[in-house]
Motif scaffolding. Structure first.
Motif, PDB file in Angstrom:
ATOM      1  N   GLY A  38       0.795  -1.219   0.000  1.00 59.45           N
ATOM      2  CA  GLY A  38       0.000   0.000   0.000  1.00 59.45           C
ATOM      3  C   GLY A  38       0.824   1.262   0.000  1.00 59.45           C
ATOM      4  N   THR A  39       2.141   1.135  -0.173  1.00 63.66           N
ATOM      5  CA  THR A  39       3.016   2.288  -0.116  1.00 63.66           C
ATOM      6  C   THR A  39       3.123   2.944  -1.487  1.00 63.66           C
ATOM      7  OG1 THR A  39       4.303   1.281   1.656  1.00 63.66           O
ATOM      8  CG2 THR A  39       5.344   3.072   0.437  1.00 63.66           C
ATOM      9  N   PHE A  40       3.051   4.258  -1.480  1.00 58.95           N
ATOM     10  CA  PHE A  40       3.199   5.031  -2.714  1.00 58.95           C
ATOM     11  C   PHE A  40       4.305   6.056  -2.538  1.00 58.95           C
ATOM     12  CE2 PHE A  40      -1.126   3.452  -2.871  1.00 58.95           C
ATOM     13  CZ  PHE A  40      -1.296   3.118  -4.206  1.00 58.95           C
ATOM     14  N   PHE A  41       4.911   6.427  -3.631  1.00 63.72           N
ATOM     15  CA  PHE A  41       5.861   7.528  -3.659  1.00 63.72           C
ATOM     16  C   PHE A  41       5.347   8.587  -4.612  1.00 63.72           C
ATOM     17  CE2 PHE A  41       8.682   3.883  -2.616  1.00 63.72           C
ATOM     18  CZ  PHE A  41       9.158   4.338  -1.398  1.00 63.72           C
ATOM     19  N   PHE A  42       5.819   9.805  -4.411  1.00 63.42           N
ATOM     20  CA  PHE A  42       5.441  10.908  -5.285  1.00 63.42           C
ATOM     21  C   PHE A  42       6.698  11.449  -5.967  1.00 63.42           C
ATOM     22  CE2 PHE A  42       2.070  10.617  -2.173  1.00 63.42           C
ATOM     23  CZ  PHE A  42       0.929  10.760  -2.952  1.00 63.42           C
ATOM     24  N   LEU A  43       6.692  11.383  -7.279  1.00 61.63           N
ATOM     25  CA  LEU A  43       7.829  11.838  -8.073  1.00 61.63           C
ATOM     26  C   LEU A  43       7.737  13.343  -8.302  1.00 61.63           C
ATOM     27  CD1 LEU A  43       7.719   8.911 -10.652  1.00 61.63           C
ATOM     28  CD2 LEU A  43       9.290   9.134  -8.719  1.00 61.63           C
ATOM     29  N   ALA A  44       8.798  13.917  -8.828  1.00 64.50           N
ATOM     30  CA  ALA A  44       8.840  15.364  -9.037  1.00 64.50           C
ATOM     31  C   ALA A  44       9.279  15.692 -10.451  1.00 64.50           C
ATOM     32  CB  ALA A  44       9.802  16.012  -8.034  1.00 64.50           C
ATOM     33  N   GLY A  45       8.717  16.777 -10.976  1.00 66.22           N
ATOM     34  CA  GLY A  45       9.207  17.333 -12.228  1.00 66.22           C
ATOM     35  C   GLY A  45      10.193  18.447 -11.926  1.00 66.22           C
ATOM     36  N   LEU A  46      10.458  19.291 -12.904  1.00 64.98           N
ATOM     37  CA  LEU A  46      11.333  20.438 -12.664  1.00 64.98           C
ATOM     38  C   LEU A  46      10.630  21.402 -11.709  1.00 64.98           C
ATOM     39  CD1 LEU A  46      12.922  21.191 -16.152  1.00 64.98           C
ATOM     40  CD2 LEU A  46      14.151  20.773 -14.016  1.00 64.98           C
ATOM     41  N   PRO A  47      11.202  21.660 -10.530  1.00 67.68           N
ATOM     42  CA  PRO A  47      10.515  22.519  -9.554  1.00 67.68           C
ATOM     43  C   PRO A  47      10.559  23.987  -9.955  1.00 67.68           C
ATOM     44  CG  PRO A  47      12.699  21.884  -8.758  1.00 67.68           C
ATOM     45  CD  PRO A  47      12.469  21.132 -10.031  1.00 67.68           C
ATOM     46  N   GLY A  48       9.489  24.692  -9.576  1.00 66.70           N
ATOM     47  CA  GLY A  48       9.438  26.127  -9.816  1.00 66.70           C
ATOM     48  C   GLY A  48       8.809  26.540 -11.125  1.00 66.70           C
ATOM     49  N   ILE A  49       8.607  25.574 -12.025  1.00 73.97           N
ATOM     50  CA  ILE A  49       8.017  25.920 -13.329  1.00 73.97           C
ATOM     51  C   ILE A  49       6.841  24.984 -13.638  1.00 73.97           C
ATOM     52  CG2 ILE A  49      10.100  26.954 -14.318  1.00 73.97           C
ATOM     53  CD1 ILE A  49      10.643  24.288 -15.701  1.00 73.97           C
ATOM     54  N   ALA A  94       3.846  25.547 -13.967  1.00 77.47           N
ATOM     55  CA  ALA A  94       2.854  26.095 -14.893  1.00 77.47           C
ATOM     56  C   ALA A  94       3.143  25.734 -16.348  1.00 77.47           C
ATOM     57  CB  ALA A  94       2.792  27.626 -14.744  1.00 77.47           C
ATOM     58  N   VAL A  95       4.388  25.427 -16.668  1.00 79.26           N
ATOM     59  CA  VAL A  95       4.741  25.119 -18.072  1.00 79.26           C
ATOM     60  C   VAL A  95       5.115  23.652 -18.248  1.00 79.26           C
ATOM     61  CG1 VAL A  95       5.472  27.476 -18.561  1.00 79.26           C
ATOM     62  CG2 VAL A  95       7.148  25.817 -17.706  1.00 79.26           C
ATOM     63  N   HIS A  96       4.748  22.816 -17.283  1.00 73.69           N
ATOM     64  CA  HIS A  96       5.093  21.399 -17.386  1.00 73.69           C
ATOM     65  C   HIS A  96       4.509  20.756 -18.643  1.00 73.69           C
ATOM     66  CE1 HIS A  96       6.542  20.074 -13.121  1.00 73.69           C
ATOM     67  NE2 HIS A  96       7.335  20.944 -13.710  1.00 73.69           N
ATOM     68  N   LYS A  97       3.277  21.127 -19.004  1.00 75.36           N
ATOM     69  CA  LYS A  97       2.671  20.522 -20.196  1.00 75.36           C
ATOM     70  C   LYS A  97       3.414  20.910 -21.461  1.00 75.36           C
ATOM     71  CE  LYS A  97      -1.971  19.622 -18.495  1.00 75.36           C
ATOM     72  NZ  LYS A  97      -3.426  19.769 -18.726  1.00 75.36           N
ATOM     73  N   ILE A 139       4.182  12.612 -15.873  1.00 74.98           N
ATOM     74  CA  ILE A 139       4.316  13.741 -14.952  1.00 74.98           C
ATOM     75  C   ILE A 139       4.052  15.056 -15.673  1.00 74.98           C
ATOM     76  CG2 ILE A 139       6.012  15.108 -13.644  1.00 74.98           C
ATOM     77  CD1 ILE A 139       7.240  12.486 -12.707  1.00 74.98           C
ATOM     78  N   TYR A 140       4.638  15.215 -16.863  1.00 73.66           N
ATOM     79  CA  TYR A 140       4.552  16.491 -17.568  1.00 73.66           C
ATOM     80  C   TYR A 140       3.262  16.643 -18.371  1.00 73.66           C
ATOM     81  CZ  TYR A 140       9.305  17.473 -16.182  1.00 73.66           C
ATOM     82  OH  TYR A 140      10.425  17.732 -15.435  1.00 73.66           O
TER      83      TYR A 140
END
Length: 315
Positions: A8-19, A21-24, A83-84
């Protein structure tokens, strides 16, 4: 992360931090890079397999490099693009551990292949008359098998050891799971895991990089003993593609390793960017470099594209 509740354990990944709004928008170049990697390395595989004149040790090693690049791209793709594009950052523990196993395995495998390619260049330049008798097909296959066995064997303990670590924090700092990143989430002593990770890095990437440098010291000594300047340049020209591949792989890898272990000062965005350079750029650029610098592959590619490569000058 005890065995009773790991499912039942999940992790949360990260994209480029601070931006965020433009991830897509960042999805577009990232997707283009993955397409370029998959298409470019698949074409290398097809060309080497289909062209009888390329059935030589040098191109068999290039085929191995293309396979490892495909594996590395396929290992990171399932989490990076969602993610993006969709903002999907949640990943199960089983998927995370499987991903870090394959990422690190293919990364070490690529280092092994680069080492065998350095050996290939050394034999071709220092002993060209016996090149075919030294690097026979069975020996090339044995080197490839040894690379796979070493890479897989060294990383089997990683997910097993990480699975037993209890942790409360679930936020990772990259867009994919990496051993040092997951290990840092543990709320208990991780000296054993850290020592294991350092041992793997030093016994593979560390040893491989030293042997590659030693190979080129011997290559340069051999080249300098050649009387003709034209022959010296011709010999060195056969090494350019491999040197580029080595620099593309090892330069960001060294920086990323240093940041993970000693770089608490580094910003989160610099860590993510450096990891992208290490894991995403080499699979994209290796096929380009070898296509540009290898006449047989370049002409075969041009014939495939219908561009008529017969008039292309050899470089």
């Amino acid at each position: 992360m005890s065995d009773s509740n790991h499912t039942g354990t999940f992790f949360f990944l990260a994209g480029l931090p601070g931006i965020e709004a433009v991830h897509k928008w960042l999805f577009i170049p990232l997707c283009a890079m993955y397409v370029a990697s998959l298409v470019g390395n698949s074409l290398i595989l097809w060309v080497v397999r289909s062209e009888p004149s390329l059935h030589q040790p040098m191109y068999y090693f290039l085929l191995m490099l293309a396979v490892t690049d495909l594996g590395l791209s396929a290992s990171t793709l399932p989490t990076v693009l969602p993610i993006y594009l969709l903002g999907l950052r949640k990943v199960t523990m089983d998927m995370c551990l499987a991903q870090l196993f394959f990422i690190h395995t293919f990364s070490i495998m690529e280092s092994s292949v680069l080492l065998t390619m350095a050996l290939d260049r050394f034999v071709a330049i220092s002993n060209p008359l016996h090149y075919g008798t030294i690097l026979t097909s069975p020996r090339v296959a044995s080197l490839g098998l040894a690379s796979v066995v070493r890479s897989v064997g060294l990383h089997i303990p990683a997910p097993i050891m990480l699975r037993k670590l209890p942790c409360q924090n679930r936020l990772l700092s990259h867009s994919y799971c990496l051993h040092p990143d997951v290990m840092k989430l543990a709320c208990v002593d991780t000296h054993i895991n850290s020592a294991y990770g350092l041992f793997v890095v030093l016994s593979t990437l560390g040893v491989d990089s030293v042997l590659i440098v030693l190979s080129y010291v011997l290559i340069f000594q051999t080249v300098l003993s050649i009387a003709s300047k034209a022959e010296r340049l011709k010999a060195l020209n056969t090494c350019v593609s491999h040197i580029c591949a080595v620099l593309l792989f090892y330069t960001p890898m060294i920086g990323l390793s240093m940041i993970h272990r000693f770089g608490r000062w580094a910003s989160p965005s610099s860590r993510v960017l450096l990891s992208y350079i290490h894991f995403l750029i080499p699979p994209v650029l290796n096929p380009v470099v070898y296509t540009i610098k290898t006449k047989q592959i370049r002409l075969r590619m041009l014939r495939l594209l219908g561009s008529g490569g017969a008039g292309i000058r050899d470089t």
